[in-house]
Design an enzyme around this catalytic site. Sequence first.
Site, PDB file in Angstrom:
ATOM      1  N   HIS A 174       0.803  -1.215   0.036  1.00 23.80           N
ATOM      2  CA  HIS A 174      -0.051  -0.023  -0.078  1.00 23.80           C
ATOM      3  C   HIS A 174       0.864   1.249  -0.017  1.00 23.80           C
ATOM      4  O   HIS A 174       0.564   2.261  -0.697  1.00 23.80           O
ATOM      5  CB  HIS A 174      -0.921   0.010   1.242  1.00 23.80           C
ATOM      6  CG  HIS A 174      -2.188   1.043   1.256  1.00 23.80           C
ATOM      7  ND1 HIS A 174      -2.163   1.877   0.400  1.00 23.80           N
ATOM      8  CD2 HIS A 174      -3.317   0.721   1.652  1.00 23.80           C
ATOM      9  CE1 HIS A 174      -3.383   2.864   0.378  1.00 23.80           C
ATOM     10  NE2 HIS A 174      -4.079   1.772   1.239  1.00 23.80           N
ATOM     11  N   ASP A 181     -10.198  -3.937 -19.179  1.00 22.36           N
ATOM     12  CA  ASP A 181     -10.465  -4.808 -20.456  1.00 22.36           C
ATOM     13  C   ASP A 181      -9.294  -5.667 -20.841  1.00 22.36           C
ATOM     14  O   ASP A 181      -8.335  -4.996 -21.305  1.00 22.36           O
ATOM     15  CB  ASP A 181     -10.788  -3.900 -21.837  1.00 22.36           C
ATOM     16  CG  ASP A 181     -10.853  -4.539 -23.025  1.00 22.36           C
ATOM     17  OD1 ASP A 181     -11.208  -5.903 -23.201  1.00 22.36           O
ATOM     18  OD2 ASP A 181     -10.928  -3.803 -24.237  1.00 22.36           O
TER      19      ASP A 181
END
Length: 476
Positions: free
Chosen positions: A172, A412
């Site tokens: 993170h 995608d």
Amino acid sequence: MAPQESTAAAAPDLVIPLHYYDNNTMFTSITMHAIFVYDQVLDPEKLRSSLSQLVGHETWQKLGARVKKGSKGYELHVPRTFTSARPAIAYKHVSLDMAKADHPAASRIPSSSSAPKDRPALMGNPEDWTELCCGADAPKTISDYVGSDRPLTGLRVVSLKDATIVNLHWLHAAADGMALKAILDNWQLCLQGREAEVPLLHGFEEDPLRELGLHPKEKFDLEGSELSKWGTASYALRNGYNIAIGAKETRTVCIPGSFLKKLRETALEDLRKAGETDTFVTDNDLITAWFSRLAFSHLPSSKPCTIMQAMSIRRALEKDLLPAGRPYVSNCLSYTSVLKTKKEVDQSLGLLAKDIRRGINKHGSREQIEAYWSMGRKNEWPLGPMPIFFGQSNMHHIGYSNWEKVRANFTDLSAACTTGKEGPLYPSFVTQIQGGIAYPDGFIVTGVDPAGNTWLEGYRPGGLWAHVEKLLKADN
């Protein structure tokens, strides 16, 4: 900076101190796993090589850095050249000779097609598929990176006969949610052979936020309501077990678009009855208000409650610290909080949503961001620039992070489909799994899928999900 074997590989690493706002105990204690499930077979090598290509791109190399402990704290050591011995990303491919429906863990993963049509529901326990998606040896905290020569960014691909699970993971301290958006957008460009369109990052070798919080011109809106050192100690004593070692439960919640439409109708009616002339609230405001009422439902009416939300502040900083049009892949956050009692939370969905909207608008201004982090700098020792808790020491505190603008559900990866695919290929399910310390009552809205469902992941102390599930089934 494509992987290559040459004498350049022996050149000393570029050493960059970990940026100030990346270097706090929360961000160094968590590894983020963004999980994408595709109901198609994808070529794992295309996924690996394209992500490696992105991380090897000029100014993106920091995502392939190795973490080391220097004399003044954590440092990022960026290889001058990525090689097979020191690759740009950590990579693991697992191939399973079975269909998704036949695998004991994969078969339990929900999807857009299995989502409810008209009412919210708990859709499963991510702990059931965490090991499959993340691996038993997944990194958790910064200690798994320091000294291991492990890149900050990793990719795990699980191939089934009819599906592919893609796990993009990172410490993170390297990136927040909107940084993930930049990574996903440009990974897709590389996968599609459009690397020339990848922009340069801002803040590669220097910290553009190094003076944020040093020049406040006004007080933070909630100053005076923050927990004092004694209040923080009292809160920690009350909640330390849940934060550190107490049992936690994780659940996935699906909120159908039709239900969200009903929530909006209810909230707008509440606001009209209250005489509010400005009735603008976002879907995020509605979901946060509705779910917070569920999350607090087990509490007595007098209980103090705080709803905290993380906010990306990139747009607010564009006029001075972050130039528009240049992605900033790091942590760039501030926070807003709404302070209530359980009784006030229950009184009106619309008014609660409106208070959440007012908090975001107010606390997201450039001046309030500066004021907030001025307070944060004063309280940085010993954990680093951590979020400030507002409320009372006996409060029930919950936190939210909304990834809707990341648009992870529209990632995608059709260019990696082994059978060829006309048009885009979107995941059937997206989830986020935290390794390391899980916030004891925290929720991530992972976004809206192509069917209009909103998905939420929640980490709660043991036993609290049962109460929420009971209310959802009762249609309360």
